[in-house]
Design a protein around this motif. Structure first.
Motif, mmCIF file in Angstrom:
data_model
loop_
_atom_site.group_PDB
_atom_site.id
_atom_site.type_symbol
_atom_site.label_atom_id
_atom_site.label_comp_id
_atom_site.label_asym_id
_atom_site.label_seq_id
_atom_site.Cartn_x
_atom_site.Cartn_y
_atom_site.Cartn_z
ATOM 1 N N ILE A 389 30.302 70.300 -55.011
ATOM 2 C CA ILE A 389 29.808 70.261 -56.379
ATOM 3 C C ILE A 389 31.187 69.861 -57.184
ATOM 4 C CG2 ILE A 389 29.326 71.730 -58.362
ATOM 5 C CD1 ILE A 389 27.725 73.712 -56.657
ATOM 6 N N GLU A 390 32.263 70.333 -56.716
ATOM 7 C CA GLU A 390 33.771 70.061 -57.090
ATOM 8 C C GLU A 390 33.767 68.541 -56.999
ATOM 9 O OE1 GLU A 390 36.931 73.556 -57.353
ATOM 10 O OE2 GLU A 390 36.437 72.725 -55.577
ATOM 11 N N GLU A 393 31.716 66.590 -59.347
ATOM 12 C CA GLU A 393 32.549 66.550 -60.923
ATOM 13 C C GLU A 393 33.774 65.597 -60.860
ATOM 14 O OE1 GLU A 393 33.233 70.898 -63.100
ATOM 15 O OE2 GLU A 393 34.582 70.714 -61.585
ATOM 16 N N VAL A 410 35.162 66.928 -67.586
ATOM 17 C CA VAL A 410 33.722 66.876 -67.228
ATOM 18 C C VAL A 410 33.512 68.512 -66.992
ATOM 19 C CG1 VAL A 410 31.972 66.099 -65.435
ATOM 20 C CG2 VAL A 410 33.656 64.666 -66.447
ATOM 21 N N LEU A 412 30.017 70.898 -65.341
ATOM 22 C CA LEU A 412 28.734 70.879 -64.991
ATOM 23 C C LEU A 412 28.353 72.301 -65.877
ATOM 24 C CD1 LEU A 412 29.289 70.055 -61.367
ATOM 25 C CD2 LEU A 412 28.262 68.593 -63.161
#
Ligand SMILES: [Zn+2]
Lengths: 434, 143
Positions: A389-390, A393, A410, A412
Protein backbone atom coordinates in the motif's frame (compact mmCIF):
# COMPACT_ATOMS: atom_id res chain seq x y z
CA UNK A 1 5.44 59.36 -15.43
CA UNK A 2 7.38 58.17 -18.35
CA UNK A 3 6.00 56.30 -21.33
CA UNK A 4 8.29 54.15 -23.47
CA UNK A 5 6.44 54.60 -26.72
CA UNK A 6 3.87 57.41 -26.33
CA UNK A 7 2.90 57.33 -29.99
CA UNK A 8 1.72 53.75 -29.63
CA UNK A 9 0.74 53.60 -25.98
CA UNK A 10 -1.34 56.79 -26.09
CA UNK A 11 -2.72 56.29 -29.58
CA UNK A 12 -6.32 57.41 -30.00
CA UNK A 13 -8.81 54.56 -30.08
CA UNK A 14 -9.73 54.92 -33.76
CA UNK A 15 -6.07 54.69 -34.73
CA UNK A 16 -5.60 51.62 -32.55
CA UNK A 17 -8.56 50.00 -34.28
CA UNK A 18 -7.24 50.94 -37.71
CA UNK A 19 -3.90 49.38 -36.85
CA UNK A 20 -5.62 46.25 -35.52
CA UNK A 21 -7.78 45.96 -38.64
CA UNK A 22 -4.76 45.92 -40.88
CA UNK A 23 -2.75 43.54 -38.70
CA UNK A 24 -5.65 41.16 -38.11
CA UNK A 25 -6.35 40.78 -41.83
CA UNK A 26 -2.69 39.97 -42.49
CA UNK A 27 -2.48 37.59 -39.52
CA UNK A 28 -5.59 35.64 -40.51
CA UNK A 29 -4.18 35.24 -44.00
CA UNK A 30 -0.83 34.05 -42.68
CA UNK A 31 -2.45 31.58 -40.28
CA UNK A 32 -4.76 30.26 -42.96
CA UNK A 33 -1.83 29.63 -45.27
CA UNK A 34 0.53 28.16 -42.70
CA UNK A 35 -1.41 26.59 -39.82
CA UNK A 36 -3.35 23.45 -40.67
CA UNK A 37 -5.46 23.54 -37.51
CA UNK A 38 -6.72 27.05 -38.22
CA UNK A 39 -7.29 26.40 -41.91
CA UNK A 40 -9.41 23.33 -41.13
CA UNK A 41 -11.56 25.27 -38.67
CA UNK A 42 -12.01 28.13 -41.15
CA UNK A 43 -12.99 25.65 -43.86
CA UNK A 44 -15.44 23.95 -41.53
CA UNK A 45 -16.99 27.32 -40.73
CA UNK A 46 -17.17 28.10 -44.45
CA UNK A 47 -14.84 31.07 -44.09
CA UNK A 48 -11.85 32.26 -46.05
CA UNK A 49 -9.40 35.04 -45.18
CA UNK A 50 -11.30 37.23 -47.66
CA UNK A 51 -14.23 37.27 -45.23
CA UNK A 52 -12.11 39.15 -42.71
CA UNK A 53 -11.84 42.89 -43.24
CA UNK A 54 -11.07 44.00 -39.72
CA UNK A 55 -11.78 43.72 -36.03
CA UNK A 56 -15.53 43.82 -36.60
CA UNK A 57 -15.23 40.40 -38.27
CA UNK A 58 -13.28 38.88 -35.39
CA UNK A 59 -16.34 37.36 -33.74
CA UNK A 60 -17.01 35.26 -36.86
CA UNK A 61 -13.70 33.46 -36.55
CA UNK A 62 -13.28 30.05 -34.93
CA UNK A 63 -11.79 29.80 -31.44
CA UNK A 64 -8.55 28.08 -30.58
CA UNK A 65 -8.02 26.06 -27.43
CA UNK A 66 -5.33 24.82 -25.10
CA UNK A 67 -6.11 21.30 -26.32
CA UNK A 68 -4.96 22.37 -29.81
CA UNK A 69 -1.46 22.75 -28.40
CA UNK A 70 -1.62 19.18 -27.19
CA UNK A 71 -3.13 17.84 -30.41
CA UNK A 72 -0.46 19.51 -32.54
CA UNK A 73 2.40 18.83 -30.11
CA UNK A 74 5.12 19.91 -30.31
CA UNK A 75 5.47 22.28 -33.29
CA UNK A 76 2.29 21.70 -35.30
CA UNK A 77 0.83 25.15 -34.70
CA UNK A 78 3.91 27.12 -35.71
CA UNK A 79 3.32 29.42 -38.66
CA UNK A 80 6.93 29.68 -39.77
CA UNK A 81 9.48 27.05 -40.74
CA UNK A 82 11.63 25.87 -37.82
CA UNK A 83 14.57 27.68 -39.39
CA UNK A 84 12.95 30.94 -38.33
CA UNK A 85 12.13 29.79 -34.79
CA UNK A 86 14.93 30.91 -32.50
CA UNK A 87 13.52 29.83 -29.16
CA UNK A 88 10.90 27.53 -27.65
CA UNK A 89 9.29 27.53 -24.23
CA UNK A 90 7.02 24.93 -22.69
CA UNK A 91 4.60 24.55 -19.84
CA UNK A 92 2.26 21.91 -18.53
CA UNK A 93 -0.89 21.16 -20.46
CA UNK A 94 -4.22 19.79 -19.28
CA UNK A 95 -2.87 16.25 -19.44
CA UNK A 96 0.55 14.67 -19.35
CA UNK A 97 1.67 16.29 -22.56
CA UNK A 98 3.36 19.65 -22.26
CA UNK A 99 2.47 22.55 -24.47
CA UNK A 100 5.18 24.12 -26.58
CA UNK A 101 5.40 27.65 -27.94
CA UNK A 102 7.95 29.11 -30.36
CA UNK A 103 9.34 32.56 -31.11
CA UNK A 104 11.03 34.10 -34.11
CA UNK A 105 13.66 36.83 -33.75
CA UNK A 106 10.96 39.44 -34.28
CA UNK A 107 8.74 37.77 -31.69
CA UNK A 108 11.50 37.94 -29.10
CA UNK A 109 12.05 41.62 -29.87
CA UNK A 110 8.32 42.32 -29.62
CA UNK A 111 8.15 40.39 -26.34
CA UNK A 112 11.09 42.28 -24.87
CA UNK A 113 9.50 45.56 -25.95
CA UNK A 114 6.18 44.67 -24.28
CA UNK A 115 7.97 43.84 -21.03
CA UNK A 116 10.11 46.99 -21.26
CA UNK A 117 6.95 49.07 -21.73
CA UNK A 118 5.47 47.58 -18.62
CA UNK A 119 8.65 48.17 -16.65
CA UNK A 120 8.65 51.78 -17.70
CA UNK A 121 4.96 51.98 -16.81
CA UNK A 122 5.83 51.08 -13.22
CA UNK A 123 8.51 53.77 -13.11
CA UNK A 124 11.68 51.88 -14.04
CA UNK A 125 14.38 53.09 -16.44
CA UNK A 126 17.96 52.32 -17.49
CA UNK A 127 19.33 53.29 -14.07
CA UNK A 128 17.43 50.52 -12.34
CA UNK A 129 18.75 47.16 -11.22
CA UNK A 130 16.17 44.44 -11.73
CA UNK A 131 16.39 41.15 -9.90
CA UNK A 132 14.57 38.51 -11.94
CA UNK A 133 13.59 35.72 -9.57
CA UNK A 134 11.15 33.93 -11.84
CA UNK A 135 12.39 30.53 -12.89
CA UNK A 136 14.66 30.53 -15.95
CA UNK A 137 14.26 27.72 -18.40
CA UNK A 138 11.28 26.32 -20.23
CA UNK A 139 9.00 28.54 -18.12
CA UNK A 140 8.48 31.90 -19.85
CA UNK A 141 8.73 33.95 -16.63
CA UNK A 142 12.48 34.21 -16.16
CA UNK A 143 13.68 34.76 -19.71
CA UNK A 144 10.67 36.94 -20.51
CA UNK A 145 11.38 39.40 -17.70
CA UNK A 146 15.07 39.15 -18.52
CA UNK A 147 14.64 40.19 -22.15
CA UNK A 148 12.43 43.10 -21.17
CA UNK A 149 14.92 44.41 -18.62
CA UNK A 150 17.67 44.36 -21.23
CA UNK A 151 15.44 46.07 -23.79
CA UNK A 152 14.72 48.77 -21.23
CA UNK A 153 18.45 49.20 -20.73
CA UNK A 154 18.27 48.53 -17.00
CA UNK A 155 20.66 46.11 -15.32
CA UNK A 156 19.33 42.59 -15.03
CA UNK A 157 20.31 40.23 -12.23
CA UNK A 158 19.35 36.81 -13.65
CA UNK A 159 18.77 35.12 -10.29
CA UNK A 160 16.11 32.58 -11.30
CA UNK A 161 14.04 31.06 -8.50
CA UNK A 162 15.10 29.40 -5.26
CA UNK A 163 17.99 29.78 -2.81
CA UNK A 164 16.33 32.42 -0.67
CA UNK A 165 19.38 33.47 1.36
CA UNK A 166 21.39 34.07 -1.80
CA UNK A 167 18.44 36.00 -3.24
CA UNK A 168 18.40 38.29 -0.22
CA UNK A 169 22.15 38.74 -0.10
CA UNK A 170 22.20 39.63 -3.80
CA UNK A 171 19.31 42.02 -3.41
CA UNK A 172 21.14 43.83 -0.61
CA UNK A 173 24.71 43.69 -2.01
CA UNK A 174 23.80 44.62 -5.60
CA UNK A 175 21.27 47.25 -4.55
CA UNK A 176 18.39 45.83 -6.57
CA UNK A 177 15.71 48.47 -7.16
CA UNK A 178 13.11 46.16 -8.67
CA UNK A 179 12.05 42.57 -8.18
CA UNK A 180 10.23 40.20 -10.55
CA UNK A 181 8.84 36.96 -9.12
CA UNK A 182 5.60 35.27 -8.07
CA UNK A 183 3.67 37.16 -5.37
CA UNK A 184 3.87 34.25 -2.94
CA UNK A 185 7.64 34.14 -3.30
CA UNK A 186 7.82 37.91 -2.85
CA UNK A 187 5.94 37.57 0.40
CA UNK A 188 8.20 34.75 1.50
CA UNK A 189 11.27 36.86 0.72
CA UNK A 190 9.67 39.72 2.66
CA UNK A 191 9.17 37.55 5.69
CA UNK A 192 12.73 36.30 5.61
CA UNK A 193 14.02 39.86 5.25
CA UNK A 194 11.88 40.91 8.19
CA UNK A 195 13.23 38.03 10.25
CA UNK A 196 16.81 38.97 9.37
CA UNK A 197 16.13 42.65 10.06
CA UNK A 198 17.45 43.68 6.63
CA UNK A 199 14.56 45.80 5.40
CA UNK A 200 16.43 49.11 5.86
CA UNK A 201 19.24 47.83 3.65
CA UNK A 202 16.94 47.28 0.66
CA UNK A 203 16.72 49.73 -2.23
CA UNK A 204 13.67 48.14 -3.85
CA UNK A 205 11.07 50.53 -5.21
CA UNK A 206 8.94 48.39 -7.49
CA UNK A 207 7.94 44.76 -7.69
CA UNK A 208 6.36 43.14 -10.72
CA UNK A 209 4.48 40.08 -9.60
CA UNK A 210 2.44 37.58 -11.54
CA UNK A 211 1.96 33.97 -12.69
CA UNK A 212 -0.44 33.17 -9.86
CA UNK A 213 -3.53 34.69 -8.26
CA UNK A 214 -2.99 37.00 -5.31
CA UNK A 215 -5.18 39.09 -3.07
CA UNK A 216 -5.21 42.82 -2.27
CA UNK A 217 -4.28 41.86 1.27
CA UNK A 218 -1.21 40.06 -0.03
CA UNK A 219 -0.28 43.13 -2.03
CA UNK A 220 -0.34 45.27 1.10
CA UNK A 221 1.73 42.76 3.04
CA UNK A 222 4.35 42.52 0.29
CA UNK A 223 4.57 46.31 0.03
CA UNK A 224 4.96 46.64 3.77
CA UNK A 225 7.59 43.92 4.14
CA UNK A 226 9.71 44.81 1.09
CA UNK A 227 9.15 48.58 1.15
CA UNK A 228 8.20 48.70 -2.52
CA UNK A 229 5.15 49.24 -4.68
CA UNK A 230 3.75 45.94 -5.88
CA UNK A 231 2.41 45.75 -9.44
CA UNK A 232 0.32 43.04 -11.01
CA UNK A 233 1.18 41.60 -14.40
CA UNK A 234 -0.68 39.20 -16.62
CA UNK A 235 0.67 36.85 -19.20
CA UNK A 236 0.38 33.32 -20.43
CA UNK A 237 2.90 31.42 -22.46
CA UNK A 238 0.41 30.55 -25.20
CA UNK A 239 0.01 34.25 -25.97
CA UNK A 240 3.50 35.52 -25.12
CA UNK A 241 4.58 34.99 -21.52
CA UNK A 242 4.83 37.84 -19.03
CA UNK A 243 4.12 41.19 -20.66
CA UNK A 244 0.73 40.68 -22.28
CA UNK A 245 -0.75 43.13 -19.75
CA UNK A 246 0.52 45.06 -16.74
CA UNK A 247 -0.56 47.68 -14.26
CA UNK A 248 0.75 51.21 -14.67
CA UNK A 249 1.52 53.52 -11.77
CA UNK A 250 -2.20 54.36 -11.49
CA UNK A 251 -2.89 50.70 -10.59
CA UNK A 252 -6.38 50.77 -12.03
CA UNK A 253 -6.34 47.63 -14.14
CA UNK A 254 -3.70 46.08 -16.41
CA UNK A 255 -3.02 47.68 -19.80
CA UNK A 256 -3.18 45.13 -22.63
CA UNK A 257 -0.79 46.07 -25.44
CA UNK A 258 -3.38 46.36 -28.14
CA UNK A 259 -0.99 46.92 -30.99
CA UNK A 260 -0.08 43.22 -30.55
CA UNK A 261 -3.05 41.58 -28.85
CA UNK A 262 -6.79 41.95 -29.32
CA UNK A 263 -8.72 40.93 -26.23
CA UNK A 264 -12.40 39.96 -26.25
CA UNK A 265 -14.71 38.98 -23.42
CA UNK A 266 -17.14 36.17 -24.18
CA UNK A 267 -19.79 34.24 -22.33
CA UNK A 268 -18.00 30.91 -21.79
CA UNK A 269 -21.25 28.96 -22.24
CA UNK A 270 -22.84 30.63 -25.27
CA UNK A 271 -19.48 31.85 -26.69
CA UNK A 272 -21.14 35.18 -27.56
CA UNK A 273 -19.08 38.35 -27.23
CA UNK A 274 -20.25 40.29 -24.19
CA UNK A 275 -20.91 44.05 -24.05
CA UNK A 276 -18.09 46.29 -22.92
CA UNK A 277 -17.43 46.17 -19.18
CA UNK A 278 -19.13 42.84 -18.58
CA UNK A 279 -17.30 40.02 -16.93
CA UNK A 280 -16.65 36.84 -18.90
CA UNK A 281 -13.93 34.67 -20.40
CA UNK A 282 -10.93 36.49 -21.81
CA UNK A 283 -10.07 35.59 -25.40
CA UNK A 284 -6.89 36.76 -27.14
CA UNK A 285 -5.85 37.15 -30.74
CA UNK A 286 -2.18 37.79 -31.40
CA UNK A 287 -1.92 40.06 -34.43
CA UNK A 288 1.84 40.44 -34.79
CA UNK A 289 3.30 37.16 -33.58
CA UNK A 290 5.04 35.23 -36.34
CA UNK A 291 6.24 31.93 -34.91
CA UNK A 292 3.24 30.92 -32.89
CA UNK A 293 0.19 33.04 -33.65
CA UNK A 294 -3.19 32.29 -32.10
CA UNK A 295 -6.58 33.46 -33.28
CA UNK A 296 -9.28 33.83 -30.61
CA UNK A 297 -7.50 31.80 -27.98
CA UNK A 298 -9.69 30.82 -25.03
CA UNK A 299 -7.66 31.74 -21.94
CA UNK A 300 -10.33 30.41 -19.51
CA UNK A 301 -9.57 33.39 -17.28
CA UNK A 302 -12.62 35.34 -16.16
CA UNK A 303 -12.29 39.13 -16.14
CA UNK A 304 -13.66 42.34 -17.68
CA UNK A 305 -12.23 45.08 -19.91
CA UNK A 306 -12.25 48.85 -19.49
CA UNK A 307 -11.70 50.95 -22.64
CA UNK A 308 -11.65 54.33 -20.91
CA UNK A 309 -8.47 56.33 -21.23
CA UNK A 310 -6.29 55.83 -18.16
CA UNK A 311 -5.11 58.66 -15.91
CA UNK A 312 -1.55 57.72 -16.91
CA UNK A 313 -2.31 58.89 -20.47
CA UNK A 314 -2.30 55.44 -22.04
CA UNK A 315 -5.26 54.54 -24.19
CA UNK A 316 -4.70 50.79 -24.33
CA UNK A 317 -7.54 48.82 -22.79
CA UNK A 318 -7.25 47.73 -19.18
CA UNK A 319 -8.23 44.27 -17.99
CA UNK A 320 -9.26 43.60 -14.43
CA UNK A 321 -7.36 41.05 -12.42
CA UNK A 322 -8.92 37.66 -13.35
CA UNK A 323 -11.48 36.66 -10.75
CA UNK A 324 -11.52 32.98 -11.58
CA UNK A 325 -11.46 30.38 -14.31
CA UNK A 326 -14.05 29.03 -16.68
CA UNK A 327 -12.38 25.62 -16.46
CA UNK A 328 -11.07 23.63 -13.53
CA UNK A 329 -7.43 24.72 -13.71
CA UNK A 330 -5.72 25.50 -10.42
CA UNK A 331 -2.54 27.45 -9.96
CA UNK A 332 -0.51 25.84 -7.20
CA UNK A 333 2.88 27.30 -6.29
CA UNK A 334 2.83 29.09 -9.63
CA UNK A 335 2.25 25.87 -11.56
CA UNK A 336 -0.88 25.18 -13.61
CA UNK A 337 -2.62 22.07 -12.37
CA UNK A 338 -5.58 20.40 -14.05
CA UNK A 339 -7.62 17.69 -12.33
CA UNK A 340 -7.35 15.72 -15.59
CA UNK A 341 -3.59 15.41 -15.01
CA UNK A 342 -4.21 13.90 -11.58
CA UNK A 343 -6.77 11.53 -13.06
CA UNK A 344 -4.24 10.39 -15.62
CA UNK A 345 -1.72 9.52 -12.90
CA UNK A 346 -4.31 7.72 -10.76
CA UNK A 347 -5.56 5.71 -13.70
CA UNK A 348 -2.03 4.65 -14.55
CA UNK A 349 -1.19 3.64 -10.98
CA UNK A 350 -4.42 1.71 -10.42
CA UNK A 351 -3.91 -0.06 -13.74
CA UNK A 352 -7.65 -0.35 -14.19
CA UNK A 353 -10.30 1.28 -16.31
CA UNK A 354 -11.83 3.21 -13.46
CA UNK A 355 -10.14 6.25 -11.96
CA UNK A 356 -10.12 5.97 -8.18
CA UNK A 357 -12.17 8.64 -6.52
CA UNK A 358 -10.03 11.55 -5.47
CA UNK A 359 -10.07 15.06 -4.12
CA UNK A 360 -7.56 17.88 -4.37
CA UNK A 361 -7.25 20.10 -1.31
CA UNK A 362 -5.32 23.34 -1.67
CA UNK A 363 -4.60 25.83 1.07
CA UNK A 364 -2.04 28.47 1.87
CA UNK A 365 0.04 28.07 5.02
CA UNK A 366 2.83 30.55 5.77
CA UNK A 367 2.40 31.96 2.26
CA UNK A 368 3.16 28.66 0.62
CA UNK A 369 0.50 26.64 -1.13
CA UNK A 370 -0.23 23.27 0.40
CA UNK A 371 -1.30 20.59 -2.03
CA UNK A 372 -2.96 17.42 -0.79
CA UNK A 373 -4.53 14.69 -2.86
CA UNK A 374 -6.92 12.34 -1.10
CA UNK A 375 -7.47 9.07 -2.94
CA UNK A 376 -10.20 6.65 -1.96
CA UNK A 377 -8.93 3.14 -1.43
CA UNK A 378 -10.30 0.69 -3.96
CA UNK A 379 -10.18 -3.05 -4.56
CA UNK A 380 -7.47 -2.60 -7.16
CA UNK A 381 -5.24 -0.41 -4.99
CA UNK A 382 -5.65 -2.45 -1.84
CA UNK A 383 -3.29 -5.20 -0.82
CA UNK A 384 -2.97 -7.27 2.32
CA UNK A 385 0.37 -5.82 3.36
CA UNK A 386 1.41 -2.34 4.40
CA UNK A 387 4.44 -2.27 2.14
CA UNK A 388 2.40 -2.75 -1.03
CA UNK A 389 0.00 0.00 0.00
CA UNK A 390 2.87 2.33 0.80
CA UNK A 391 4.30 1.51 -2.61
CA UNK A 392 0.99 2.55 -4.20
CA UNK A 393 1.11 5.80 -2.25
CA UNK A 394 4.67 6.40 -3.44
CA UNK A 395 3.81 5.60 -7.05
CA UNK A 396 1.02 8.17 -6.97
CA UNK A 397 3.29 10.75 -5.30
CA UNK A 398 6.11 10.35 -7.78
CA UNK A 399 3.68 10.12 -10.70
CA UNK A 400 2.21 13.47 -9.69
CA UNK A 401 5.65 15.02 -9.25
CA UNK A 402 6.70 13.85 -12.73
CA UNK A 403 3.45 15.10 -14.24
CA UNK A 404 3.25 18.47 -12.51
CA UNK A 405 6.76 19.33 -11.35
CA UNK A 406 5.53 20.01 -7.83
CA UNK A 407 5.03 17.67 -4.88
CA UNK A 408 1.68 16.69 -3.48
CA UNK A 409 0.93 14.94 -0.21
CA UNK A 410 -1.03 11.83 -1.06
CA UNK A 411 -3.43 10.31 1.45
CA UNK A 412 -5.25 7.04 0.96
CA UNK A 413 -8.66 7.39 2.55
CA UNK A 414 -11.65 5.17 3.26
CA UNK A 415 -13.98 4.54 0.35
CA UNK A 416 -17.01 6.82 0.05
CA UNK A 417 -15.55 9.42 2.38
CA UNK A 418 -15.00 12.07 -0.30
CA UNK A 419 -18.03 14.31 -0.29
CA UNK A 420 -20.30 13.93 -3.26
CA UNK A 421 -23.00 16.23 -4.45
CA UNK A 422 -25.63 14.77 -6.73
CA UNK A 423 -23.55 11.65 -7.03
CA UNK A 424 -20.50 13.51 -8.31
CA UNK A 425 -17.46 13.85 -6.10
CA UNK A 426 -16.28 17.36 -5.41
CA UNK A 427 -12.85 17.27 -7.05
CA UNK A 428 -11.30 20.44 -5.75
CA UNK A 429 -11.37 22.19 -2.41
CA UNK A 430 -9.45 25.44 -2.58
CA UNK A 431 -9.25 27.08 0.83
CA UNK A 432 -6.90 29.86 -0.25
CA UNK A 433 -8.18 33.40 0.04
CA UNK A 434 -7.66 35.85 -2.79
CA UNK B 1 -3.20 -25.50 8.29
CA UNK B 2 -4.42 -23.01 5.72
CA UNK B 3 -7.22 -20.64 6.76
CA UNK B 4 -8.90 -17.68 5.18
CA UNK B 5 -8.10 -14.29 6.60
CA UNK B 6 -9.93 -11.05 6.02
CA UNK B 7 -7.80 -7.97 5.38
CA UNK B 8 -9.56 -4.65 5.77
CA UNK B 9 -8.33 -1.17 4.81
CA UNK B 10 -8.72 1.34 7.61
CA UNK B 11 -7.87 4.98 7.25
CA UNK B 12 -5.91 6.00 10.30
CA UNK B 13 -8.44 8.32 11.85
CA UNK B 14 -10.30 8.31 15.11
CA UNK B 15 -13.42 6.19 15.09
CA UNK B 16 -12.70 4.20 11.94
CA UNK B 17 -12.09 0.83 13.58
CA UNK B 18 -15.11 0.53 15.86
CA UNK B 19 -17.81 0.47 13.14
CA UNK B 20 -16.07 -2.40 11.33
CA UNK B 21 -15.99 -4.52 14.45
CA UNK B 22 -19.52 -3.70 15.55
CA UNK B 23 -20.96 -4.49 12.10
CA UNK B 24 -19.37 -7.90 12.27
CA UNK B 25 -20.62 -8.60 15.76
CA UNK B 26 -24.15 -7.50 14.86
CA UNK B 27 -24.02 -9.85 11.89
CA UNK B 28 -23.14 -12.71 14.24
CA UNK B 29 -19.53 -13.06 13.14
CA UNK B 30 -17.15 -14.31 15.79
CA UNK B 31 -13.56 -13.10 15.66
CA UNK B 32 -10.96 -15.55 16.86
CA UNK B 33 -7.83 -13.56 16.04
CA UNK B 34 -7.17 -9.96 15.09
CA UNK B 35 -4.20 -7.77 14.30
CA UNK B 36 -3.80 -4.22 13.14
CA UNK B 37 -0.75 -3.06 11.22
CA UNK B 38 -0.59 0.64 10.67
CA UNK B 39 1.33 3.67 9.46
CA UNK B 40 0.49 7.27 10.37
CA UNK B 41 -1.94 7.41 7.45
CA UNK B 42 -3.69 4.07 7.28
CA UNK B 43 -3.85 0.57 8.67
CA UNK B 44 -4.61 -2.97 7.61
CA UNK B 45 -6.89 -4.85 9.94
CA UNK B 46 -6.47 -8.63 9.71
CA UNK B 47 -9.12 -10.93 11.05
CA UNK B 48 -9.66 -14.63 11.45
CA UNK B 49 -13.39 -15.20 11.78
CA UNK B 50 -15.76 -18.16 11.93
CA UNK B 51 -17.93 -17.08 8.97
CA UNK B 52 -15.62 -15.68 6.31
CA UNK B 53 -18.12 -15.25 3.49
CA UNK B 54 -20.73 -13.67 5.69
CA UNK B 55 -18.17 -11.27 7.14
CA UNK B 56 -16.94 -10.33 3.69
CA UNK B 57 -20.49 -9.70 2.53
CA UNK B 58 -21.33 -7.55 5.55
CA UNK B 59 -18.23 -5.41 5.11
CA UNK B 60 -18.43 -5.05 1.32
CA UNK B 61 -22.06 -4.00 1.53
CA UNK B 62 -20.98 -1.37 3.97
CA UNK B 63 -18.44 0.01 1.50
CA UNK B 64 -15.42 -1.33 3.35
CA UNK B 65 -12.50 -2.48 1.23
CA UNK B 66 -11.86 -6.09 2.18
CA UNK B 67 -9.75 -8.84 0.70
CA UNK B 68 -9.61 -12.52 1.53
CA UNK B 69 -6.11 -13.91 1.82
CA UNK B 70 -4.89 -17.34 2.69
CA UNK B 71 -2.67 -17.64 5.75
CA UNK B 72 -1.46 -20.45 7.96
CA UNK B 73 -2.99 -21.04 11.36
CA UNK B 74 -0.81 -22.93 13.76
CA UNK B 75 -2.03 -24.23 17.07
CA UNK B 76 0.76 -24.32 19.56
CA UNK B 77 1.23 -24.92 23.22
CA UNK B 78 0.80 -21.82 25.32
CA UNK B 79 4.07 -21.97 27.22
CA UNK B 80 7.31 -19.96 27.10
CA UNK B 81 9.06 -20.62 23.80
CA UNK B 82 5.93 -21.87 22.05
CA UNK B 83 6.00 -19.18 19.37
CA UNK B 84 9.78 -19.28 19.05
CA UNK B 85 9.56 -22.95 18.24
CA UNK B 86 7.28 -22.36 15.24
CA UNK B 87 9.30 -19.42 13.98
CA UNK B 88 12.52 -21.39 14.26
CA UNK B 89 11.15 -24.30 12.29
CA UNK B 90 10.17 -21.96 9.46
CA UNK B 91 13.48 -20.09 9.58
CA UNK B 92 15.53 -23.28 9.59
CA UNK B 93 13.74 -24.34 6.44
CA UNK B 94 14.18 -20.96 4.74
CA UNK B 95 10.53 -20.00 4.74
CA UNK B 96 10.15 -16.25 4.98
CA UNK B 97 7.54 -14.80 7.28
CA UNK B 98 5.85 -11.72 5.85
CA UNK B 99 3.91 -11.11 9.03
CA UNK B 100 2.50 -12.99 11.96
CA UNK B 101 0.33 -12.49 14.97
CA UNK B 102 -0.79 -14.68 17.82
CA UNK B 103 -3.45 -14.90 20.45
CA UNK B 104 -4.07 -16.99 23.53
CA UNK B 105 -6.66 -19.68 23.00
CA UNK B 106 -10.03 -20.24 24.60
CA UNK B 107 -8.87 -23.75 25.43
CA UNK B 108 -6.53 -23.76 28.34
CA UNK B 109 -2.92 -24.31 27.38
CA UNK B 110 -3.37 -23.63 23.65
CA UNK B 111 -2.51 -20.60 21.60
CA UNK B 112 -3.12 -19.69 17.97
CA UNK B 113 -0.51 -18.25 15.66
CA UNK B 114 -1.39 -16.78 12.27
CA UNK B 115 1.49 -16.65 9.80
CA UNK B 116 1.73 -15.26 6.30
CA UNK B 117 4.71 -16.74 4.47
CA UNK B 118 6.22 -16.52 1.02
CA UNK B 119 5.66 -20.24 0.34
CA UNK B 120 2.52 -21.47 2.13
CA UNK B 121 2.58 -25.00 0.67
CA UNK B 122 6.14 -25.63 1.79
CA UNK B 123 5.49 -24.09 5.20
CA UNK B 124 2.45 -26.28 5.76
CA UNK B 125 4.37 -29.41 4.86
CA UNK B 126 7.21 -28.54 7.20
CA UNK B 127 4.92 -27.66 10.07
CA UNK B 128 2.98 -30.93 9.62
CA UNK B 129 6.21 -32.85 9.65
CA UNK B 130 7.03 -31.15 12.92
CA UNK B 131 3.71 -32.01 14.54
CA UNK B 132 1.87 -28.73 13.98
CA UNK B 133 -0.54 -29.82 11.31
CA UNK B 134 -3.27 -31.86 12.93
CA UNK B 135 -5.87 -29.16 13.50
CA UNK B 136 -9.01 -29.01 11.38
CA UNK B 137 -10.41 -25.73 10.18
CA UNK B 138 -13.50 -25.78 12.33
CA UNK B 139 -11.36 -26.47 15.35
CA UNK B 140 -9.34 -23.30 14.81
CA UNK B 141 -12.31 -21.24 15.85
CA UNK B 142 -12.65 -23.16 19.08
CA UNK B 143 -9.05 -22.93 20.10
ZN1 LIG C 1 -2.52 53.56 -16.97
Amino acid sequence: MSIRNPEIECMPREQIVAMQNERLVAQVKRCYENVECFRKRMDEAGLTPDDVHGVEDLSKLPFSYKSDLRDYYPFGLFATPMSEIVRVHASSGTTGKRIVVGYTKNDLAMWADCVARMMEAVGLDERDIVQVSYGYGLFTGGLGAHGGTEALGATVIPMSSGNTSLQIQTMVDFGATALCCTPSYALYLGEEIERLGLKDQLKLKAGIFGAEPWSEDMRLQIQEKLGLKAYDIYGLSEILGPGVACECECQAGMHVWEDHFIPEIIDPDTCEVLPEGESGELVFTTITKEGFPLIRYRTRDICSLNYEKCACGRTHVRMRKPSGRSDDMLIIRGVNVFPSQIEEVLLRVSGGDITPNYQIVVDRVNNTDTFDVNVEMSETLFADDIRSIEAVEKRITSGLRDMLGISAKVHLVNPKTIARSEGKAKRVIDNRKY
Amino acid sequence: MKVKQLSVFIENRKGNLAPVLSHLSRGGVDISALSLADTSDFGVLRLIVDKVELAQKILSEDGVIVKVTEVLAVVMNDHPGGAAEVVNILADNHVEIEYMYACAGKTLGKALMIVRVDDPAKAEEILCANGFGDTKANEIYRI
